[in-house]
Design an enzyme around this catalytic site. Structure first.
Site, PDB file in Angstrom:
ATOM      1  N   GLU A   1      28.908   8.039   2.107  1.00 38.52           N
ATOM      2  CA  GLU A   1      28.203   8.340   3.363  1.00 38.52           C
ATOM      3  C   GLU A   1      28.699   7.382   4.448  1.00 38.52           C
ATOM      4  O   GLU A   1      29.273   6.346   4.131  1.00 38.52           O
ATOM      5  CB  GLU A   1      26.692   8.151   3.169  1.00 38.52           C
ATOM      6  CG  GLU A   1      26.120   9.129   2.163  1.00 38.52           C
ATOM      7  CD  GLU A   1      24.611   8.991   1.998  1.00 38.52           C
ATOM      8  OE1 GLU A   1      23.981   8.179   2.711  1.00 38.52           O
ATOM      9  OE2 GLU A   1      24.071   9.716   1.146  1.00 38.52           O
ATOM     10  N   PRO A   2      28.382   7.708   5.707  1.00 37.33           N
ATOM     11  CA  PRO A   2      28.866   6.829   6.780  1.00 37.33           C
ATOM     12  C   PRO A   2      28.423   5.373   6.592  1.00 37.33           C
ATOM     13  O   PRO A   2      29.169   4.461   6.904  1.00 37.33           O
ATOM     14  CB  PRO A   2      28.247   7.448   8.034  1.00 37.33           C
ATOM     15  CG  PRO A   2      28.076   8.902   7.694  1.00 37.33           C
ATOM     16  CD  PRO A   2      27.774   8.956   6.228  1.00 37.33           C
TER      17      PRO A   2
ATOM     18  N   SER B   1      31.311   1.670  -0.345  1.00 38.56           N
ATOM     19  CA  SER B   1      31.326   0.780  -1.522  1.00 38.56           C
ATOM     20  C   SER B   1      29.903   0.568  -2.036  1.00 38.56           C
ATOM     21  O   SER B   1      29.673   0.460  -3.243  1.00 38.56           O
ATOM     22  CB  SER B   1      31.928  -0.581  -1.155  1.00 38.56           C
ATOM     23  OG  SER B   1      33.157  -0.418  -0.506  1.00 38.56           O
TER      24      SER B   1
ATOM     25  N   ARG C   1      74.873   3.314  -1.952  1.00 37.41           N
ATOM     26  CA  ARG C   1      75.096   2.666  -0.660  1.00 37.41           C
ATOM     27  C   ARG C   1      76.070   1.487  -0.802  1.00 37.41           C
ATOM     28  O   ARG C   1      75.864   0.614  -1.640  1.00 37.41           O
ATOM     29  CB  ARG C   1      73.746   2.149  -0.141  1.00 37.41           C
ATOM     30  CG  ARG C   1      73.808   1.381   1.136  1.00 37.41           C
ATOM     31  CD  ARG C   1      73.734   2.280   2.312  1.00 37.41           C
ATOM     32  NE  ARG C   1      73.640   1.525   3.546  1.00 37.41           N
ATOM     33  CZ  ARG C   1      74.005   2.031   4.707  1.00 37.41           C
ATOM     34  NH1 ARG C   1      74.479   3.266   4.790  1.00 37.41           N
ATOM     35  NH2 ARG C   1      73.888   1.320   5.803  1.00 37.41           N
TER      36      ARG C   1
ATOM     37  N   GLN D   1      72.867  -9.761  -5.873  1.00 38.85           N
ATOM     38  CA  GLN D   1      71.871 -10.250  -6.837  1.00 38.85           C
ATOM     39  C   GLN D   1      70.446 -10.208  -6.286  1.00 38.85           C
ATOM     40  O   GLN D   1      69.497  -9.995  -7.032  1.00 38.85           O
ATOM     41  CB  GLN D   1      72.235 -11.660  -7.287  1.00 38.85           C
ATOM     42  CG  GLN D   1      73.408 -11.622  -8.252  1.00 38.85           C
ATOM     43  CD  GLN D   1      73.546 -12.869  -9.071  1.00 38.85           C
ATOM     44  OE1 GLN D   1      73.016 -13.922  -8.724  1.00 38.85           O
ATOM     45  NE2 GLN D   1      74.265 -12.779 -10.164  1.00 38.85           N
TER      46      GLN D   1
ATOM     47  N   GLY E   1      66.511   0.471   4.104  1.00 35.90           N
ATOM     48  CA  GLY E   1      66.840   0.140   5.495  1.00 35.90           C
ATOM     49  C   GLY E   1      66.150   1.095   6.456  1.00 35.90           C
ATOM     50  O   GLY E   1      65.002   1.514   6.215  1.00 35.90           O
TER      51      GLY E   1
ATOM     52  N   GLU F   1      37.499   5.498  -4.642  1.00 30.40           N
ATOM     53  CA  GLU F   1      37.025   5.310  -6.030  1.00 30.40           C
ATOM     54  C   GLU F   1      36.900   3.832  -6.376  1.00 30.40           C
ATOM     55  O   GLU F   1      37.263   3.397  -7.467  1.00 30.40           O
ATOM     56  CB  GLU F   1      37.903   6.074  -7.028  1.00 30.40           C
ATOM     57  CG  GLU F   1      37.712   7.575  -6.892  1.00 30.40           C
ATOM     58  CD  GLU F   1      38.392   8.397  -7.954  1.00 30.40           C
ATOM     59  OE1 GLU F   1      38.352   7.998  -9.122  1.00 30.40           O
ATOM     60  OE2 GLU F   1      38.960   9.421  -7.584  1.00 30.40           O
TER      61      GLU F   1
HETATM   62  C1  LIG Z   1      41.566   9.374   1.611  1.00 28.16           C
HETATM   63  C2  LIG Z   1      40.173   9.165   1.124  1.00 28.16           C
HETATM   64  C3  LIG Z   1      39.581  10.089   0.267  1.00 28.16           C
HETATM   65  C4  LIG Z   1      38.259   9.910  -0.156  1.00 28.16           C
HETATM   66  N1  LIG Z   1      37.679  10.882  -0.960  1.00 28.16           N
HETATM   67  C5  LIG Z   1      36.349  10.757  -1.287  1.00 28.16           C
HETATM   68  C6  LIG Z   1      35.686  11.798  -2.019  1.00 28.16           C
HETATM   69  O1  LIG Z   1      36.278  12.815  -2.399  1.00 28.16           O
HETATM   70  N2  LIG Z   1      34.361  11.644  -2.280  1.00 28.16           N
HETATM   71  C7  LIG Z   1      33.654  10.547  -1.876  1.00 28.16           C
HETATM   72  O2  LIG Z   1      32.459  10.479  -2.151  1.00 28.16           O
HETATM   73  N3  LIG Z   1      34.261   9.542  -1.189  1.00 28.16           N
HETATM   74  C8  LIG Z   1      35.593   9.614  -0.889  1.00 28.16           C
HETATM   75  N4  LIG Z   1      36.213   8.624  -0.172  1.00 28.16           N
HETATM   76  C9  LIG Z   1      35.430   7.486   0.284  1.00 28.16           C
HETATM   77  C10 LIG Z   1      35.773   6.202  -0.422  1.00 28.16           C
HETATM   78  O3  LIG Z   1      35.292   6.203  -1.731  1.00 28.16           O
HETATM   79  C11 LIG Z   1      35.229   5.052   0.444  1.00 28.16           C
HETATM   80  O4  LIG Z   1      36.028   5.015   1.619  1.00 28.16           O
HETATM   81  C12 LIG Z   1      35.280   3.724  -0.274  1.00 28.16           C
HETATM   82  O5  LIG Z   1      34.321   3.690  -1.297  1.00 28.16           O
HETATM   83  C13 LIG Z   1      35.038   2.552   0.707  1.00 28.16           C
HETATM   84  O6  LIG Z   1      33.887   2.799   1.418  1.00 28.16           O
HETATM   85  P1  LIG Z   1      33.894   2.602   3.023  1.00 28.16           P
HETATM   86  O7  LIG Z   1      35.019   3.373   3.574  1.00 28.16           O
HETATM   87  O8  LIG Z   1      32.527   2.903   3.504  1.00 28.16           O
HETATM   88  O9  LIG Z   1      34.227   1.073   3.234  1.00 28.16           O
HETATM   89  P2  LIG Z   1      33.217  -0.158   3.054  1.00 28.16           P
HETATM   90  O10 LIG Z   1      32.250   0.125   1.964  1.00 28.16           O
HETATM   91  O11 LIG Z   1      32.699  -0.504   4.400  1.00 28.16           O
HETATM   92  O12 LIG Z   1      34.196  -1.277   2.545  1.00 28.16           O
HETATM   93  C14 LIG Z   1      35.230  -1.792   3.404  1.00 28.16           C
HETATM   94  C15 LIG Z   1      36.006  -2.830   2.656  1.00 28.16           C
HETATM   95  O13 LIG Z   1      35.153  -3.907   2.289  1.00 28.16           O
HETATM   96  C16 LIG Z   1      35.668  -4.530   1.134  1.00 28.16           C
HETATM   97  N5  LIG Z   1      34.598  -4.631   0.136  1.00 28.16           N
HETATM   98  C17 LIG Z   1      33.715  -3.673  -0.203  1.00 28.16           C
HETATM   99  N6  LIG Z   1      32.885  -4.121  -1.176  1.00 28.16           N
HETATM  100  C18 LIG Z   1      33.243  -5.399  -1.442  1.00 28.16           C
HETATM  101  C19 LIG Z   1      32.785  -6.398  -2.337  1.00 28.16           C
HETATM  102  N7  LIG Z   1      31.770  -6.150  -3.196  1.00 28.16           N
HETATM  103  N8  LIG Z   1      33.389  -7.603  -2.322  1.00 28.16           N
HETATM  104  C20 LIG Z   1      34.418  -7.855  -1.476  1.00 28.16           C
HETATM  105  N9  LIG Z   1      34.906  -6.944  -0.619  1.00 28.16           N
HETATM  106  C21 LIG Z   1      34.346  -5.732  -0.597  1.00 28.16           C
HETATM  107  C22 LIG Z   1      36.826  -3.655   0.622  1.00 28.16           C
HETATM  108  O14 LIG Z   1      38.043  -4.209   1.034  1.00 28.16           O
HETATM  109  C23 LIG Z   1      36.592  -2.354   1.337  1.00 28.16           C
HETATM  110  O15 LIG Z   1      37.792  -1.615   1.516  1.00 28.16           O
HETATM  111  C24 LIG Z   1      37.538   8.770   0.237  1.00 28.16           C
HETATM  112  C25 LIG Z   1      38.150   7.834   1.085  1.00 28.16           C
HETATM  113  C26 LIG Z   1      39.442   8.012   1.525  1.00 28.16           C
HETATM  114  C27 LIG Z   1      40.041   6.982   2.447  1.00 28.16           C
END
Ligand SMILES: Cc1cc2nc3c(=O)[nH]c(=O)nc-3n(C[C@H](O)[C@H](O)[C@H](O)COP(=O)(O)OP(=O)(O)OC[C@H]3O[C@@H](n4cnc5c(N)ncnc54)[C@H](O)[C@@H]3O)c2cc1C
Length: 382
Positions: free
Chosen positions: A129-130, A134, A268, A279, A340, A364
């Site tokens: 969700e927005p 994570s 190349r 090397q 390159g 994931e």
């Molecule tokens: C191309 C793409 C496809 C996707 N497909 C799906 C899908 O099919 N279904 C679905 O449900 N979701 C999907 N997602 C969502 C994805 O799972 C989330 O983007 C991801 O879980 C990160 O959540 P967020 O973008 O809200 O970033 P945030 O949760 O805001 O996290 C931002 C960053 O904070 C850091 N962070 C987060 N937690 C911790 C922690 N505990 N400790 C230290 N650092 C941390 C990490 O570097 C992370 O990248 C997709 C995302 C992308 C980019």
């Protein structure tokens, strides 16, 4: 000739070796497809893969039920990714989107699987969700009981296959307990009233992706997967199976980058000899090969451990995903360097690999999250 020696490793059975060879030959004939219209390309890929039987391992065979074979999933993803990132995506989402049904669905719910395995129905996994990517336990979308039905309200974002899926597995808060213990999973067909595509999202390696809006979406009680409050456990069990396969896709991208680099440095000429005579170039190739083999060992260890009947492979899958995706990024970066100017030319294979790999370190479970998971597992076991 690409290195196929890993197929002799004891993680595999002969059926895996046969699959890898046959799929590689199929890919040589059918991939890549044109990517100009990613929605059309994905639909075509799902249909093609389904028609020729390659989607069968993505979900439970209800005629002959058994656990999903993670080595098959990984080998398929690795092979497809080596040929075409979008083909890997199309395959992977049929599995991730239906994982909850394969693992926890009722026989009635599992009737969807014959269609997804045949490539006739496209599936999606709607967890993020927005304000909770994570931090899954912080999910805001609600599912409220109303008589025999549930009414879903809220938003999902970053949903792969969003816009082209026929079927969404959606996680929402049902409130049995605070945080992770108050979530449940539901099947929501794409044509359900109140479910709309709020926005299509464009990313550096294009594939179908959307933000979804749920405005009082009513589903019957039979749409609930598992029990109320099981949603987090269901999502984590699905990721436990599919997380190693993200590592496998990264491995496929890395292997392609290595193969392209080996060809490049042989062909190349620099300073009067093949570039591969230098090397420092050999040092890069050695680092790339080492990372590819080490990633493969971790990926197939995780897959084999799961296939041998381990209830959970949290540590193994997290290590496989973290290492394989981070190292693939490094391998591909080296491939760009060795090519390159051609390496950054739009449309060049290593340029597309450079864009393809990046999101795998975010979705994931971002790399940082995998580190937390591994540390907790290791410290918990001490
Ligand atoms: C191309 C793409 C496809 C996707 N497909 C799906 C899908 O099919 N279904 C679905 O449900 N979701 C999907 N997602 C969502 C994805 O799972 C989330 O983007 C991801 O879980 C990160 O959540 P967020 O973008 O809200 O970033 P945030 O949760 O805001 O996290 C931002 C960053 O904070 C850091 N962070 C987060 N937690 C911790 C922690 N505990 N400790 C230290 N650092 C941390 C990490 O570097 C992370 O990248 C997709 C995302 C992308 C980019």
């Amino acid at each position: 000739m690409p290195d196929r020696s890993f197929l002799n490793w004891p993680f595999f059975e002969d059926r895996h070796r046969t699959l890898a060879e046959e799929l590689d030959a199929w890919c040589g004939k059918n991939l890549p497809v044109a990517h100009d219209d990613v929605d059309a390309a994905c639909r075509e890929l799902v249909a093609k893969l389904g028609q020729d039987g390659w989607l069968k391992p993505t979900a439970l065979d209800t005629e002959s039920p058994g656990p999903l074979d993670v080595r098959t999933l990984c080998l398929t993803r690795e092979t497809l990714a080596r040929h075409d990132g979008l083909a890997d995506f199309a395959f992977a989402m049929q599995g991730l989107g239906t994982g909850a049904l394969s693992l926890f669905g009722t026989p009635e719910q599992q009737r969807w699987l014959a269609k997804t395995r045949a490539g006739k129905t496209i599936s999606a996994f709607a967890l993020s969700e927005p304000r909770s990517g994570s931090d899954v336990a912080n999910m805001e979308m609600t599912a409220t009981r109303d008589g025999d039905d549930y009414v879903l309200s809220g938003e999902k974002t970053w949903i792969s296959n969003g816009g082209i899926a026929d079927l969404y597995v959606v996680f929402a808060r049902t409130g049995e307990a605070p945080g992770a213990k108050g979530l449940s999973a539901f099947i929501v067909p794409a044509d359900t009233k109140g479910l709309t595509i709020a926005e299509r999202l464009e990313v550096i390696a294009p594939h179908p992706l959307a933000r979804l809006s749920f405005d009082n979406v009513r589903v019957p009680g039979s749409a609930l997967i598992g029990k109320p409050g099981d949603g987090f456990r269901i999502a984590m069990s699905v990721l436990d199976v599919f997380r190693s396969t993200v590592g496998a896709a990264a491995l496929g991208f890395a292997r392609r980058a290595l193969d392209e680099s080996i060809k490049r440095v042989a062909e190349r000429k620099l300073f009067g000899a093949a570039m591969g005579e230098l090397q420092m170039v050999q040092g890069h190739i050695a680092d790339m090969a080492l990372d590819v083999d080490a990633a493969a060992l971790l990926v197939y260890r995780a897959a084999w451990t799961k296939d041998m009947g381990a209830a959970r492979v949290t540590r193994e899958a997290a290590m496989a995903k973290l290492f394989a995706t981070d190292k693939a990024q490094e391998v591909i970066d080296k491939a760009v360097q060795l090519h390159g100017g051609d390496g950054v030319r739009k449309g060049h294979i290593v340029e597309s690999l450079y864009r393809e790999i990046r999101a795998l370190r975010i979705y994931e479970g971002a790399s940082d999250v995998q580190k937390v998971v591994i540390a907790r597992q290791v410290m918990g076991a001490a």
